[in-house]
Design a protein around this motif. Structure first.
Motif, mmCIF file in Angstrom:
data_model
loop_
_atom_site.group_PDB
_atom_site.id
_atom_site.type_symbol
_atom_site.label_atom_id
_atom_site.label_comp_id
_atom_site.label_asym_id
_atom_site.label_seq_id
_atom_site.Cartn_x
_atom_site.Cartn_y
_atom_site.Cartn_z
ATOM 1 N N VAL A 223 79.680 54.652 12.170
ATOM 2 C CA VAL A 223 80.783 55.905 11.893
ATOM 3 C C VAL A 223 81.265 56.005 13.372
ATOM 4 C CG1 VAL A 223 80.708 58.385 11.538
ATOM 5 C CG2 VAL A 223 78.941 56.686 10.386
ATOM 6 N N ASP A 224 82.586 56.012 13.372
ATOM 7 C CA ASP A 224 83.122 56.422 14.610
ATOM 8 C C ASP A 224 83.096 55.215 15.576
ATOM 9 O OD1 ASP A 224 84.502 58.666 13.703
ATOM 10 O OD2 ASP A 224 83.046 59.918 14.539
ATOM 11 N N GLY A 225 82.812 54.005 14.943
ATOM 12 C CA GLY A 225 82.786 53.025 15.822
ATOM 13 C C GLY A 225 81.205 52.677 16.421
ATOM 14 N N VAL A 226 80.327 53.601 16.122
ATOM 15 C CA VAL A 226 79.078 53.521 16.556
ATOM 16 C C VAL A 226 78.133 53.345 15.547
ATOM 17 C CG1 VAL A 226 77.257 54.692 17.889
ATOM 18 C CG2 VAL A 226 79.770 54.833 18.736
ATOM 19 N N ARG A 457 92.834 51.245 22.500
ATOM 20 C CA ARG A 457 91.328 51.602 22.198
ATOM 21 C C ARG A 457 90.948 52.838 21.410
ATOM 22 N NH1 ARG A 457 91.588 47.459 24.458
ATOM 23 N NH2 ARG A 457 90.373 46.637 26.319
ATOM 24 N N LEU A 458 90.008 52.707 20.771
ATOM 25 C CA LEU A 458 89.625 54.037 20.038
ATOM 26 C C LEU A 458 88.668 54.777 20.750
ATOM 27 C CD1 LEU A 458 89.865 52.889 16.128
ATOM 28 C CD2 LEU A 458 91.453 54.278 17.428
ATOM 29 N N VAL A 459 88.729 56.070 21.086
ATOM 30 C CA VAL A 459 87.514 56.758 21.492
ATOM 31 C C VAL A 459 87.228 57.978 20.700
ATOM 32 C CG1 VAL A 459 88.034 56.424 23.949
ATOM 33 C CG2 VAL A 459 89.088 58.290 22.862
ATOM 34 N N ARG A 460 85.710 58.295 20.565
ATOM 35 C CA ARG A 460 85.378 59.503 19.641
ATOM 36 C C ARG A 460 85.854 60.647 20.164
ATOM 37 N NH1 ARG A 460 78.978 58.590 19.129
ATOM 38 N NH2 ARG A 460 79.419 58.158 21.266
ATOM 39 N N LYS A 461 86.409 61.632 19.308
ATOM 40 C CA LYS A 461 86.788 63.031 19.647
ATOM 41 C C LYS A 461 85.557 63.991 19.644
ATOM 42 C CE LYS A 461 89.966 63.375 16.477
ATOM 43 N NZ LYS A 461 91.020 64.034 15.738
ATOM 44 N N ILE A 462 85.721 64.726 20.412
ATOM 45 C CA ILE A 462 84.579 66.083 20.710
ATOM 46 C C ILE A 462 84.600 66.762 19.283
ATOM 47 C CG2 ILE A 462 83.638 67.877 21.769
ATOM 48 C CD1 ILE A 462 85.338 66.761 24.584
ATOM 49 N N ASN A 499 75.796 70.756 12.772
ATOM 50 C CA ASN A 499 75.712 69.933 11.090
ATOM 51 C C ASN A 499 77.003 69.447 11.014
ATOM 52 O OD1 ASN A 499 73.007 70.836 10.771
ATOM 53 N ND2 ASN A 499 73.693 72.837 9.973
ATOM 54 N N SER A 500 78.122 69.877 11.352
ATOM 55 C CA SER A 500 79.272 69.389 10.982
ATOM 56 C C SER A 500 79.610 67.836 11.651
ATOM 57 C CB SER A 500 80.434 70.339 11.735
ATOM 58 O OG SER A 500 81.806 69.644 11.537
ATOM 59 N N CYS A 501 79.042 67.476 12.799
ATOM 60 C CA CYS A 501 79.224 66.384 13.201
ATOM 61 C C CYS A 501 77.851 65.448 13.300
ATOM 62 C CB CYS A 501 79.648 66.378 14.829
ATOM 63 S SG CYS A 501 78.423 67.276 16.011
ATOM 64 N N ASN A 502 76.931 65.956 12.401
ATOM 65 C CA ASN A 502 75.737 65.093 12.284
ATOM 66 C C ASN A 502 75.085 64.865 13.489
ATOM 67 O OD1 ASN A 502 73.857 63.892 10.661
ATOM 68 N ND2 ASN A 502 74.666 61.833 10.979
ATOM 69 N N ARG A 503 75.046 66.138 14.535
ATOM 70 C CA ARG A 503 74.154 66.296 15.802
ATOM 71 C C ARG A 503 74.636 65.357 16.752
ATOM 72 N NH1 ARG A 503 72.347 71.133 15.449
ATOM 73 N NH2 ARG A 503 71.573 71.742 13.322
ATOM 74 N N THR A 504 75.792 64.450 16.537
ATOM 75 C CA THR A 504 76.150 63.670 17.343
ATOM 76 C C THR A 504 77.121 64.041 18.552
ATOM 77 O OG1 THR A 504 78.287 62.816 16.060
ATOM 78 C CG2 THR A 504 76.343 61.736 15.848
ATOM 79 N N GLY A 505 77.742 65.108 18.417
ATOM 80 C CA GLY A 505 78.708 65.839 19.223
ATOM 81 C C GLY A 505 79.988 65.311 19.183
ATOM 82 N N TYR A 506 80.129 64.376 18.503
ATOM 83 C CA TYR A 506 81.611 63.968 18.183
ATOM 84 C C TYR A 506 82.095 63.715 16.620
ATOM 85 C CZ TYR A 506 80.827 61.469 22.827
ATOM 86 O OH TYR A 506 80.673 61.382 23.978
ATOM 87 N N LYS A 507 83.531 63.891 16.515
ATOM 88 C CA LYS A 507 83.817 63.778 14.879
ATOM 89 C C LYS A 507 85.260 63.338 14.928
ATOM 90 C CE LYS A 507 84.063 66.725 10.983
ATOM 91 N NZ LYS A 507 83.721 67.983 10.246
ATOM 92 N N GLY A 508 85.571 62.265 14.434
ATOM 93 C CA GLY A 508 86.691 61.398 14.456
ATOM 94 C C GLY A 508 86.815 60.684 15.412
ATOM 95 N N ARG A 509 88.062 60.018 15.561
ATOM 96 C CA ARG A 509 88.596 59.058 16.987
ATOM 97 C C ARG A 509 89.960 59.194 16.962
ATOM 98 N NH1 ARG A 509 86.143 53.040 15.992
ATOM 99 N NH2 ARG A 509 86.661 53.278 13.870
#
Length: 572
Positions: A223-226, A457-462, A499-509
């Motif tokens: 998800v989002d490259g990870v 490159r693609l980076v994850r968005k906050i 909950n929105s970002c599945n506890r990762t702190g990132y959502k989208g790229r």
């Protein structure tokens, strides 16, 4: 006993008798349905041959069912609890009544009798279907079920007992093909694989990895490259699950010693999904990777790719060129193909002929002629490119330049009045010049044809829902050689996890770009065969922003984190 296919053919005949569609239209709809997996009704509506309302009326007469208005149903929580959210989403059904041991369900595809049998097995209740306006089922699911989704772990717990009934193969070298096929088609196995796919769509995964080890079988999503979500599945289920995936993609289920590739088209949660499947034999069994190409999750609109306005302006100006080569570079998974599709879509207007040669064709775009490479019958990049030039295109996309011959034909195309787009694997834009030289291309041909190089490159968005200001670790600050002046009035942000970002702190790229236009000064250094560092310095003096600088701009705008930028870029 009538099958789903029998029902669909009969229903098609009834539509013909009612003169709602013609024979040519039903034939075309059935052909398309075989490819994309949608319901017959959805295909007919997509083609604008008829309407949902007319289809519902004919179905009501054909099946002898009254059409129920979902707006009049009282969706109490105890009623919804009879069918888990994941099952409702997967099968596109919603319960409308529950009495004793019978659940009455509104079904999006009432012609799917196999679905009712599956539900009886999974839910351990009698199932009675009713007819509703088909387009209202998905709306009702989204409206009445809570926004949260079951985890795959919960799904696995629900199926543990049923799976154990059918997954009885061990790691024997000699296996019975008929037994494997029978197991792969068992309802619990089919449902578990479908639910894994559903969960992947929900979390917007690009890949699903099924990995077999000595004592465990793990499912992971990218998800989002990870890669994340290690989901342990009992190892003795591996044979059944892997066999199911191979059956879906028409692979040889008895062949476990050689790598195989396959492809399957599915409709999951209302999404038309193209899945590329690859198997690889390992010490303890076959590893499988499923690459998910969900067209609804990918934008091919340049304005919606998250590209910075100044970079976007440059790209649009480049796409107005009448000839020359534009290269997009970066590692696998850096978004090169999406950017190229968006560029093509931007110039895909009447009066422009666009032809692509790709391996594979990942997304079909209306108005663009696309060719799939097939080396087994000598349909190669090189041979296709030679033929394309006789088709009088304005814009050509070559999926990847892999050798000098293909590169030289692309150069020839650009010098004879065509705009050519392609990809190359290099670390940054300036090093592309060295790569082209190392491939054997003469400097004067590079300067005559190369318009620009875009490194990406693609980076994850906050995650916007849990974004907060923070102070980065000193080691990162020191590694970037920031001075106190550089950090003055600068703020850093991070996602704390929700909950929105599945506890990762990132959502989208988002994309970070390094765009090097090949101007006269760059050309002079190419002719002199200057070093990559010299070309890079000249490009920066002429306004090129490096990948790192582009990433830092995104950091200071609060879009991503320093950790993401340092992970995805080289710091020199």
């Amino acid at each position: 006993m009538a099958t789903n296919d029998d029902r669909r053919v009969l229903f098609g005949q009834i539509l013909l008798e009612k003169e709602l569609i013609s024979e040519d239209q039903i034939k075309k709809a059935l052909d398309i349905q075989e490819i994309n997996g949608k319901t017959l009704g959805d295909v007919l509506v997509d083609l604008e041959y008829t309407t949902n309302k007319k289809i519902s009326a004919v179905l009501s007469d054909y099946l002898g069912m009254e059409i129920i208005d979902l707006e009049e149903v009282d969706f109490k929580q105890e009623l919804l609890a009879t069918i888990p959210h994941s099952i409702a989403q997967l099968y596109r059904i919603i319960p409308i009544a529950f009495e004793e041991s019978t659940i009455t369900v509104a079904q999006q595809d009432p012609l799917d009798i196999q679905q009712i049998d599956d539900l009886r097995f999974l839910l351990k209740f009698n199932i009675t279907p009713v007819l509703v306006e088909r387009e209202h089922v998905a709306d009702a699911i989204d409206k009445h079920y809570p926004s949260g989704h079951e985890s795959v772990e919960e799904i696995l717990d629900n199926f543990q007992h049923d799976l154990s009934i059918t997954s009885d193969l061990d790691s024997r070298e000699i296996i019975d093909k008929d037994h494997l096929e029978e197991m792969a088609n068992e309802t619990p196995i089919k449902s578990f694989v479908n639910l894994i796919l559903l969960q992947a769509i929900v979390v917007k995964a690009s890949d699903i990895h099924f990995e077999v080890f000595e004592d465990e079988f793990i499912v992971r999503y990218r998800v989002d490259g990870v890669l994340r979500d290690k989901i342990p599945v009992p190892v003795h289920f591996a044979s059944g699950i892997i066999s199911r995936i191979k059956v879906m993609s028409n692979m040889d289920i008895a062949e476990r010693r050689l790598p195989q590739d396959g492809r399957v088209f599915l409709t999951i949660r209302g999404h038309a999904v193209d899945i590329r499947i690859s198997t690889l034999p390992t010490n303890y069994g076959e590893s499988i990777v499923m690459r998910i190409l969900d067209k609804s999750a990918v934008s091919i609109d340049l304005d919606k790719l998250g590209i910075r306005p100044d970079d976007l302006k440059i790209i649009k100006q480049l796409m107005q060129k009448s000839n020359g080569i534009i290269l997009v570079t970066g590692p696998t998974g850096s978004g090169k193909t999406t950017t190229l599709y968006a560029c093509l879509n931007h110039v895909n207007v009447t009066g422009i002929k666009i032809i692509t040669v790709e391996d594979p064709v990942e997304y079909e775009v209306d108005g663009i002629m696309q060719i799939q490479v097939n080396s087994q019958i000598d349909v190669t990049f090189l041979n296709c490119l030679r033929s394309i030039l006789r088709q009088d295109p304005d814009v050509i996309l070559v999926g990847e330049i892999r050798d000098l011959e293909t590169l030289e034909i692309a150069i020839q195309a650009s010098l004879t009045g065509h705009l050519v787009l392609s990809t190359l694997h290099t670390n940054d834009a300036p090093s592309t010049i060295t790569r082209l030289s190392n491939m054997g291309l003469k400097p004067y041909l590079i300067t005559a044809s190369l318009v620009a190089v875009i490194s990406q490159r693609l980076v994850r968005k906050i995650c916007k829902d849990c974004k907060e200001e923070y102070t980065p670790d000193n080691s990162i600050i020191n590694g970037l050689n920031f001075s106190d002046h550089d950090l003055q009035d600068k703020h850093f942000y991070i996602g704390k996890g929700c909950n929105s970002c599945n506890r990762t702190g990132y959502k989208g790229r988002m994309s970070i770009l390094e765009i090097m236009s090949v101007d006269e000064e760059i050309c002079s250094h190419i002719i002199k065969q200057s070093s990559t560092e010299t070309i890079k310095e000249v490009a920066r003096n002429n306004g090129m922003r490096t990948l790192l600088e582009s990433g830092l701009d995104a950091v200071f705008e609060g879009l991503t984190t320093l950790e993401e930028v340092t992970r995805e870029t080289s710091i020199n």
